[in-house]
Scaffold this motif. Structure first.
Motif, PDB file in Angstrom:
ATOM      1  N   ALA A 168      55.699  90.276  46.772  1.00 24.61           N
ATOM      2  CA  ALA A 168      56.830  90.191  45.981  1.00 24.61           C
ATOM      3  C   ALA A 168      56.739  89.753  44.719  1.00 24.61           C
ATOM      4  N   ARG A 169      57.577  90.179  43.823  1.00 27.05           N
ATOM      5  CA  ARG A 169      57.726  89.420  42.463  1.00 27.05           C
ATOM      6  C   ARG A 169      57.848  87.984  42.695  1.00 27.05           C
ATOM      7  N   GLU A 170      57.531  87.071  41.578  1.00 32.05           N
ATOM      8  CA  GLU A 170      57.733  85.729  41.745  1.00 32.05           C
ATOM      9  C   GLU A 170      58.887  85.218  41.478  1.00 32.05           C
ATOM     10  N   LEU A 171      59.738  84.631  41.998  1.00 33.78           N
ATOM     11  CA  LEU A 171      60.994  84.325  41.802  1.00 33.78           C
ATOM     12  C   LEU A 171      61.129  82.808  42.470  1.00 33.78           C
ATOM     13  N   LYS A 178      51.783  84.113  48.934  1.00 36.25           N
ATOM     14  CA  LYS A 178      52.791  85.108  48.231  1.00 36.25           C
ATOM     15  C   LYS A 178      53.429  85.822  49.569  1.00 36.25           C
ATOM     16  N   GLN A 231      64.467  90.730  46.391  1.00 34.70           N
ATOM     17  CA  GLN A 231      63.444  91.145  47.440  1.00 34.70           C
ATOM     18  C   GLN A 231      63.688  90.536  48.791  1.00 34.70           C
ATOM     19  N   ASP A 265      67.293  94.184  46.162  1.00 35.45           N
ATOM     20  CA  ASP A 265      65.855  94.504  45.636  1.00 35.45           C
ATOM     21  C   ASP A 265      65.737  93.507  44.445  1.00 35.45           C
ATOM     22  N   HIS A 266      66.465  92.737  43.867  1.00 38.39           N
ATOM     23  CA  HIS A 266      66.099  91.868  42.765  1.00 38.39           C
ATOM     24  C   HIS A 266      65.471  90.578  43.439  1.00 38.39           C
TER      25      HIS A 266
END
Length: 657
Positions: A650-653, A562, A189, A186-187
């Motif tokens: 998704a979060r930007e990582l 994205k 994703q 989940d971190h």
């Protein structure tokens, strides 16, 4: 051609007698162990039995010399479990729709090459049991013309290689690889996937952990061979093997040269008479000095009508228009579901298209939503038996016409409705029993009593044999048939939730059969809450198209550059489950079938707990047939709202893809 007659006139007294016989024959074969009466070869205690499940076709040296397409700790956009026609069609759809490039896709398979069940199965006499023109996928796109109306197995496997080569997937696929687990991070994703590559007896296995944005489970179920738990099998002094891993070192010949000279002068027993045996037995009979066919349940055998493809006829009558293959697949399905329109031409026009009551297992739009009252369900079952009796009477009468010995003919007759087992097709199987060295050993539904050092015992009579060939099928899907159980992969979603645990607790829960809440960006093939087509390749193509649509639309919504996170909502999967449950009473006609793969060898019929029955009912297919289901999901697509899907960016990582 006019529509199939749906209300034939039958002798009701005869129908009553026949149905009573069906019940008696089914009860003979019911065993309390259910699927536990079989031993899965890959988990057998005896090394000799475990070895029967090993890959006899793989070239370890050649594969070990190649660079791995999947790196440890690598990250990939698309991961596909399965390199049979399901995984290949999905990958091709991603490529053709412009969703992915080949470099963004990775596939893995336990086999040593492409083809799925067509990689593993290479037994003599192997052919497609559906017309090649509707079965082999992507014929229009590849321009390939099958050699026969029913292509031999080697040709089908070669077509899988052809597809992989055309779309540059050969060096994107990791073979000999088992996927142990797929876990949502989940971190990041992303999905974290744990795999083990088997590199042969002289090289250590390699464990890899890698990540993927999207995971598609396309692994088939007809890959894990089993044998019945017959006492004494390991004591047999001669060689034995399973048809799913045919041993040409013992039989002689090869898939391309089916002269089985290794069987000359040998007494051979074939245990089992399902589809595989129907193809292999006539070939074995050509070479064995004595052949004993050990039968528990007679096969349902129809003529194949094999013929070479006429190139001119193929181009003008079969493949003359754009989109011909999909239209031909739809046409076949309308006959399989007993629902062609008035005057619709039967394009395939073979033994599949004259079984109107087979729609009991495939679904049919002719019945609508079936009233679940006991009185109506009885009428519903009665209607299918009325529809089926003339057909099955013809099947049984054909045996009398072809088999000279009346006693042997009587034992070869299938006493069950057409929908209880998948039909088999052969122009030579029944006639094989007219040969003096071929012996039908009918076990009256019990199976062999035991195996000795030198033979097989049936009802206390021993038949001395030199070689045993098991034609005893594959592990059946049991329980609620979760994608985790079907593929053998431990799948963990959000919050550490196990997919198998979820389905065991509630029953199947999906949107359209191909994704479930709590497991983002995970998609799977199957029939639970979806559709059964009778033509698995056609079905897999439908699934690939639908899942690819979800992904394309989701990525369009989140915007260029994205990553999309696609997840089914709980409300949507419950709404879809309610639609499936509403239609589940249609399949009540399947009750009472003779034990077999379709009903987990009688386990399904033994369930009495109301809650468990309800859970199983959630896993049934759309009861109005494939074309109705296609219309249903196309209407959903045309709506454009993607109702039931949660889509977020998704979060930007950094350094993820």
């Amino acid at each position: 051609m006019t529509a199939i007659q749906t209300t034939p006139a039958v002798d009701l007294q005869k129908l009553t007698t026949v149905r009573q016989r069906y019940t008696e024959e089914a009860n003979k074969r019911l065993r309390p162990e259910g699927t536990s009466q079989f031993l899965q070869l890959n988990s057998a205690d005896e090394e000799r039995l475990r070895a029967l499940a090993e890959d006899p076709w793989v070239d370890h040296a050649a594969l070990n010399a190649k660079a791995s397409p999947i790196e440890n700790h690598g990250t990939y956009r698309f991961f596909v479990l399965g390199a049979g026609f399901g995984g290949l069609q999905y990958a091709v759809r991603l490529l053709e729709d412009g969703i992915a490039t080949a470099d963004e896709i990775r596939l893995a398979d336990a086999a040593g090459g492409f083809g799925g069940t067509w990689y593993w199965n290479r037994f003599p006499g192997l052919h497609c049991d559906l017309e090649s023109y509707v079965y082999l996928p992507l014929l229009e796109e590849t321009g390939y013309v099958p050699s026969h109306k029913y292509a031999p197995g080697q040709e089908i496997r070669a077509h899988a290689d052809r597809v992989a080569e055309k779309w540059n997937l050969v060096d994107k696929t990791l073979f000999r690889t088992d996927i142990e687990s797929t876990e949502w991070d989940d971190h990041a994703q992303l999905w974290t996937i744990t795999s083990v590559e088997r590199r042969g007896p002289s090289a250590a296995a390699i464990k890899r952990i890698f990540r993927a944005q999207y995971v598609y489970l396309a692994a088939g179920v007809l890959t894990r061979p089993q044998v019945p738990k017959i006492p004494g099998i390991p004591s047999f002094s001669g060689p034995f093997f399973h048809t799913a891993r045919w041993n040409y070192a013992i039989s002689g010949g090869s898939q391309s040269d089916q002269r089985l000279t290794g069987l000359e002068g040998k007494r051979v027993a074939v245990i089992g008479t399902a589809a595989t045996a129907i193809g292999a037995i006539p070939q074995v009979a050509k070479y064995a000095s004595e052949l004993y066919v050990i039968q528990r349940t007679p096969a349902y055998v129809k003529p194949r009508g094999q013929r070479p493809t006429d190139a001119g006829e193929f181009q003008t009558k079969v493949a003359g228009t754009k989109g011909w293959q999909y239209q031909r697949q739809l046409n076949l399905n309308s006959f399989l579901t007993n629902s062609p329109g008035p005057g619709v031409e039967n394009l395939v026009n073979d033994g599949w298209t004259d079984i109107p009551a087979y729609s009991a297992v495939l679904g049919s739009p002719s019945h609508g939503i079936v009233d679940p009252s006991p009185e109506n369900l009885e009428k519903h079952a009665d209607a299918f038996h009325v529809l089926d009796l003339p057909h099955m009477e013809c099947v049984r009468a054909r045996i009398d016409q072809l088999v000279k010995d009346p006693d042997t003919a009587a034992k070869l007759k299938p006493w069950y409705p057409s929908w209880c087992k998948r039909p088999t097709f052969s122009d030579t199987y029944l006639q094989t029993f007219n040969q003096p060295h071929v012996h039908l050993v009918d076990t009256n539904g019990k199976g062999p009593s035991r195996v000795t050092e030198t033979g097989i015992v049936v009802a206390e009579k021993e038949y001395p044999v030199d070689i045993i060939i098991f034609s005893t099928g594959y592990k059946a899907v049991t329980g609620n048939g979760s994608p985790s159980a079907r593929t053998g992969v431990n799948i963990i979603g959000r919050g550490g939730q196990s997919l198998d645990t979820k389905w065991q607790a509630t029953g199947a829960a999906t949107l359209h059969g191909y994704a479930t809440s709590g497991f983002p960006n995970l998609f799977f093939s199957g029939t639970n809450q979806a559709t059964i087509t009778g033509n698995n390749i056609f079905m897999l193509g439908l699934i690939a198209k639908h899942v690819a649509f979800w992904i394309a639309q989701a990525e369009r919504r989140v915007g260029l550059g994205k990553r999309a996170i696609i997840e089914v909502t709980r409300e949507a999967e419950e709404a879809h489950s309610a639609e499936i449950l509403k239609r589940a009473p249609f399949y009540s006609a399947l009750a009472g079938c003779t034990p077999g793969y379709f009903n987990a060898y009688g386990e399904n019929a033994a369930i009495t707990d109301v809650h468990e029955k309800l859970k199983r009912a959630r896993g049934t297919a759309w009861s109005e047939g494939a074309i109705s289901f296609i219309n249903h999901i196309e209407k959903w697509r045309d709506d454009g709202s993607l109702q039931g899907l949660s889509i977020v960016a998704a979060r930007e990582l950094k350094s993820l893809l």
